[in-house]
Write a protein that holds these residues in place. Structure first.
Motif, PDB file in Angstrom:
ATOM      1  N   LYS A 146     -65.289   6.429 -33.657  1.00 55.47           N
ATOM      2  CA  LYS A 146     -64.850   7.645 -32.976  1.00 55.47           C
ATOM      3  C   LYS A 146     -65.667   7.837 -31.700  1.00 55.47           C
ATOM      4  O   LYS A 146     -66.808   7.369 -31.607  1.00 55.47           O
ATOM      5  CB  LYS A 146     -65.021   8.852 -33.900  1.00 55.47           C
ATOM      6  N   PRO A 147     -65.092   8.528 -30.706  1.00 52.50           N
ATOM      7  CA  PRO A 147     -65.813   8.699 -29.429  1.00 52.50           C
ATOM      8  C   PRO A 147     -67.204   9.292 -29.573  1.00 52.50           C
ATOM      9  O   PRO A 147     -68.127   8.913 -28.841  1.00 52.50           O
ATOM     10  CB  PRO A 147     -64.886   9.623 -28.633  1.00 52.50           C
ATOM     11  N   GLN A 148     -67.372  10.214 -30.522  1.00 53.08           N
ATOM     12  CA  GLN A 148     -68.674  10.876 -30.665  1.00 53.08           C
ATOM     13  C   GLN A 148     -69.770   9.960 -31.197  1.00 53.08           C
ATOM     14  O   GLN A 148     -70.954  10.315 -31.169  1.00 53.08           O
ATOM     15  CB  GLN A 148     -68.561  12.121 -31.550  1.00 53.08           C
ATOM     16  N   GLU A 160     -61.293   3.903 -12.860  1.00 54.82           N
ATOM     17  CA  GLU A 160     -60.823   5.288 -12.946  1.00 54.82           C
ATOM     18  C   GLU A 160     -60.302   5.653 -14.330  1.00 54.82           C
ATOM     19  O   GLU A 160     -60.610   6.739 -14.847  1.00 54.82           O
ATOM     20  CB  GLU A 160     -59.753   5.545 -11.887  1.00 54.82           C
ATOM     21  N   PRO A 161     -59.515   4.786 -14.999  1.00 52.08           N
ATOM     22  CA  PRO A 161     -59.060   5.144 -16.356  1.00 52.08           C
ATOM     23  C   PRO A 161     -60.219   5.333 -17.340  1.00 52.08           C
ATOM     24  O   PRO A 161     -60.123   6.157 -18.259  1.00 52.08           O
ATOM     25  CB  PRO A 161     -58.184   3.954 -16.763  1.00 52.08           C
ATOM     26  N   GLU A 162     -61.307   4.598 -17.142  1.00 56.20           N
ATOM     27  CA  GLU A 162     -62.471   4.754 -18.021  1.00 56.20           C
ATOM     28  C   GLU A 162     -63.153   6.097 -17.777  1.00 56.20           C
ATOM     29  O   GLU A 162     -63.575   6.773 -18.728  1.00 56.20           O
ATOM     30  CB  GLU A 162     -63.465   3.619 -17.776  1.00 56.20           C
ATOM     31  N   ILE A 163     -63.253   6.484 -16.519  1.00 55.98           N
ATOM     32  CA  ILE A 163     -63.848   7.782 -16.191  1.00 55.98           C
ATOM     33  C   ILE A 163     -63.058   8.908 -16.844  1.00 55.98           C
ATOM     34  O   ILE A 163     -63.620   9.831 -17.436  1.00 55.98           O
ATOM     35  CB  ILE A 163     -63.904   7.971 -14.658  1.00 55.98           C
ATOM     36  N   TYR A 165     -61.099   8.687 -19.463  1.00 56.05           N
ATOM     37  CA  TYR A 165     -61.221   8.623 -20.928  1.00 56.05           C
ATOM     38  C   TYR A 165     -62.541   9.235 -21.401  1.00 56.05           C
ATOM     39  O   TYR A 165     -62.581   9.974 -22.391  1.00 56.05           O
ATOM     40  CB  TYR A 165     -61.126   7.168 -21.393  1.00 56.05           C
ATOM     41  N   ILE A 166     -63.611   8.941 -20.696  1.00 56.41           N
ATOM     42  CA  ILE A 166     -64.917   9.496 -21.054  1.00 56.41           C
ATOM     43  C   ILE A 166     -64.908  11.016 -20.957  1.00 56.41           C
ATOM     44  O   ILE A 166     -65.408  11.718 -21.848  1.00 56.41           O
ATOM     45  CB  ILE A 166     -66.016   8.893 -20.149  1.00 56.41           C
ATOM     46  N   LYS A 167     -64.319  11.538 -19.887  1.00 63.78           N
ATOM     47  CA  LYS A 167     -64.243  12.995 -19.720  1.00 63.78           C
ATOM     48  C   LYS A 167     -63.378  13.628 -20.793  1.00 63.78           C
ATOM     49  O   LYS A 167     -63.755  14.642 -21.403  1.00 63.78           O
ATOM     50  CB  LYS A 167     -63.691  13.329 -18.329  1.00 63.78           C
ATOM     51  N   ASN A 169     -62.618  12.607 -23.758  1.00 63.95           N
ATOM     52  CA  ASN A 169     -63.155  12.493 -25.110  1.00 63.95           C
ATOM     53  C   ASN A 169     -64.613  12.910 -25.230  1.00 63.95           C
ATOM     54  O   ASN A 169     -65.207  12.781 -26.296  1.00 63.95           O
ATOM     55  CB  ASN A 169     -62.985  11.058 -25.602  1.00 63.95           C
ATOM     56  N   LYS A 170     -65.152  13.430 -24.132  1.00 62.11           N
ATOM     57  CA  LYS A 170     -66.509  13.984 -24.112  1.00 62.11           C
ATOM     58  C   LYS A 170     -67.542  12.998 -24.666  1.00 62.11           C
ATOM     59  O   LYS A 170     -68.386  13.346 -25.499  1.00 62.11           O
ATOM     60  CB  LYS A 170     -66.554  15.306 -24.887  1.00 62.11           C
ATOM     61  N   ILE A 171     -67.445  11.760 -24.202  1.00 60.79           N
ATOM     62  CA  ILE A 171     -68.386  10.740 -24.648  1.00 60.79           C
ATOM     63  C   ILE A 171     -69.725  10.935 -23.952  1.00 60.79           C
ATOM     64  O   ILE A 171     -69.782  11.121 -22.736  1.00 60.79           O
ATOM     65  CB  ILE A 171     -67.835   9.328 -24.379  1.00 60.79           C
ATOM     66  N   GLN A 172     -70.788  10.881 -24.724  1.00 56.99           N
ATOM     67  CA  GLN A 172     -72.132  11.086 -24.189  1.00 56.99           C
ATOM     68  C   GLN A 172     -72.522   9.930 -23.265  1.00 56.99           C
ATOM     69  O   GLN A 172     -72.217   8.772 -23.533  1.00 56.99           O
ATOM     70  CB  GLN A 172     -73.141  11.165 -25.337  1.00 56.99           C
ATOM     71  N   SER A 173     -73.236  10.258 -22.200  1.00 53.80           N
ATOM     72  CA  SER A 173     -73.718   9.237 -21.275  1.00 53.80           C
ATOM     73  C   SER A 173     -75.015   9.726 -20.639  1.00 53.80           C
ATOM     74  O   SER A 173     -75.093  10.871 -20.181  1.00 53.80           O
ATOM     75  CB  SER A 173     -72.681   8.957 -20.182  1.00 53.80           C
TER      76      SER A 173
END
Length: 263
Positions: A146-148, A160-163, A165-167, A169-173
């Motif tokens: 899962k993203p979390q 751009e699609p990765e950016i 997706y991260i936003k 799904n609120k993936i930590q970075s």
């Protein structure tokens, strides 16, 4: 259990990572390891993935080897980042989704076959693990994450699609190579997996990767981060990928980082 997986086709039709894996095999020659065989008969693009059949077949080889090992902890040396789909999905299954994934990499590896500009599979493993992508490859997974469960460290080259997706799904970075910056997510999980793509290192210190990046992390900082994670958490898996060093001398700058995979 230490595996050496020389898969190179995920990085495109150039075998520099195969050469790099041979050098790493020499580096670890005094340690017990299992080498995953290559399937190099078919390098054609299918389903928007370069060398699709080779990648599929090699994932099958790796899956069989992992099942036979019955390992509770897995260390892997690559090869390209596409090899991660097998050990991560395996450990995630046996630890019942209580696996925090520390993804130390200049790239997010979150593309689908459709969104990928390059169509190289080493840019797709995390998205595959998250349950999206090619159906036949996904069938080989032991589980989905899962993203979390993900925390990126050192991202600086994204599509751009990765950016998006991260936003979404609120993936930590985190941008700092520092344990304190990661501690809040690490504490959420009983077990930890460390992914290290050597392109996260500053090219002025180590340039023998497929996509060396400027303004990366210092080798000492990455070494100390991994060492501290191992000291303070239950690390059950680690993978080092994307070296194209052709000699042991070229590996010398990262010797102590490589040795951290042994636990």
């Amino acid at each position: 259990m230490l595996f050496i997986n020389p898969q190179w086709q995920g990085s495109g039709i150039t075998n520099e990572l195969k050469i790099g894996a041979e050098t790493l095999k020499l580096f670890f020659k005094d340690h017990d390891f299992k080498e995953i065989p290559l399937y190099e008969k078919d390098l054609e693009s299918q389903h928007n993935i370069i060398a699709y059949n080779s990648i599929l077949k090699q994932a099958e080889f790796f899956k069989t080897a992992v099942i036979e090992s019955k390992a509770q902890k897995i260390q892997t040396v690559g090869g390209d980042c596409g090899i991660e789909i097998i050990p991560i999905s395996y450990l995630n299954e046996i630890y019942k989704n209580n696996l925090g994934i520390i993804w130390i990499d200049a790239h997010a590896d979150l593309n689908t076959p459709e969104s990928s500009p390059s169509k190289t599979f080493h840019g797709m493993p995390l998205r595959t693990l998250l349950g999206e992508g090619n159906e036949e490859i996904k069938k080989l997974l032991f589980s989905n994450i899962k993203p979390q469960q993900i925390c990126f460290v050192g991202l600086r080259d994204l599509d751009e699609p990765e950016i998006e997706y991260i936003k979404l799904n609120k993936i930590q970075s985190v941008s700092k190579c520092d344990y304190a910056a990661l501690e809040h997510i690490i504490k959420l999980y009983n077990t930890i997996y460390i992914h290290l793509d050597l392109d996260v290192l500053d090219e002025s210190e180590f340039k023998y990767t497929m996509f060396p990046t400027s303004n990366g992390f210092k080798i000492d900082d990455v070494y100390h981060l991994i060492k501290e994670i191992k000291q303070k958490t239950n690390v059950v898996g680690m993978c080092i990928t994307e070296s194209k060093a052709a000699t042991l001398e070229q590996l010398e700058p990262i010797k102590k980082v490589l040795e951290e995979i042994l636990f």
